[in-house]
Structures are given as C-alpha cells and as structure tokens.
Design a protein around this motif. Structure first.
Motif, short mmCIF file in Angstrom:
data_model
loop_
_atom_site.label_atom_id
_atom_site.label_comp_id
_atom_site.label_asym_id
_atom_site.label_seq_id
_atom_site.Cartn_x
_atom_site.Cartn_y
_atom_site.Cartn_z
N SER A 63 0.54 -1.08 -0.03
CA SER A 63 0.01 0.00 0.11
C SER A 63 0.78 1.23 -0.01
CB SER A 63 -0.76 -0.11 1.21
OG SER A 63 -0.22 0.04 2.16
N GLU A 65 2.95 3.96 -1.72
CA GLU A 65 2.97 4.67 -2.87
C GLU A 65 4.79 4.63 -3.47
OE1 GLU A 65 0.83 8.21 -3.29
OE2 GLU A 65 -1.16 7.12 -3.23
N PRO A 82 0.45 2.88 -5.27
CA PRO A 82 0.74 1.68 -4.62
C PRO A 82 1.18 0.55 -5.47
CG PRO A 82 -1.40 2.34 -3.83
CD PRO A 82 -0.85 3.12 -5.13
#
Length: 137
Positions: A63, A65, A82
């Motif tokens: 998750s 980025e 992500p």
C-alpha cells in the motif's frame, strides 16, 4: 386388610422420598460467588510510541506509494501509486493489448514498452513482479 396395608406403604414411600429430596436441597451449599473479572487489555494505558495508540496502522509494503520509472510510466502513468496498483495496471495493459501467450497464459509476450521493462521478448507472470520492482522507487 392386606390391600389397605399396601396402599399405606406406597403413600409412606412417596412421602419419605419427598422428605429426602427436600433435605438434600437444604444441605447443598449455596452457589459460590464468581471470581472478579480479569482486567481487559483495553483498560491498560497504551504508550504513545506504538502505532496503534495514535490510531494509525503501519502501512504494508503493497500500500506504500512508489514512483514508476520513465519506461514504466508509459504503461501505468507517471503519478506515484501503490505497488498493487502498478501490478494491476500492468495486467490491464497486457490484457488490453493481448500480450499473453495463447498456448500458455502464464507467459507474457512483450511489446516494445514491456520489452524495456522485462529486458527480453518473453517473461512469465512470476518474473513480472521482479522486473517491475526494478522500475519502482
């Protein structure tokens, strides 16, 4: 007269059984009181150093980025996103351009854009994540 004695004996037996049941109930000890409940973990104060105390979870690796390289940006876009989205958009690109081997769906036949990422004409879907990882920062 024998019949009268039998009926008396039966009634006496019933009353004796009732008396013994009543005395057993009287002699039973009263119910023990329950032990006090153990303190729950929610009652304990939490330290401020733990991520749960602040309400924020530690982000998982999928998750967080990441920014794609210029070569990968041609496929997934230039915005940071992500890793899970990078893989998803790469699969969308592969399916849209029909780049899966029709005989073996696990094999990806690279076009010009994917060849820059894979470094070769063919790659398996298991190798794809390894190649994508090299193009993320």
């Amino acid at each position: 007269m024998a019949a009268a004695k039998k009926t008396e004996t039966k009634t006496e037996a019933k009353t004796t059984a009732a008396k013994t049941t009543a005395t057993k109930a009287e002699t039973k000890s009263p119910a023990k009181p329950k032990a006090p409940a153990k303190a729950k973990s929610a009652d304990k104060p939490k330290s401020a150093a733990t991520p749960k105390a602040s309400g924020a979870k530690k982000p998982n690796a999928l998750s967080v980025e990441v920014k794609p390289s210029a070569d990968l940006a041609a496929i997934v876009g230039e915005k940071p996103l992500p890793r899970s989205e990078v893989v998803s958009k790469t699969w969308d690109y592969i399916k849209k351009h029909k780049l899966q081997n029709p005989d073996d769906g696990r094999e990806i036949l690279a076009d010009a854009n994917l060849e820059k990422i894979f470094g070769k004409k063919k790659a398996t879907m298991f190798e794809m994540n390894k190649f994508l990882n090299a193009h993320l920062s």
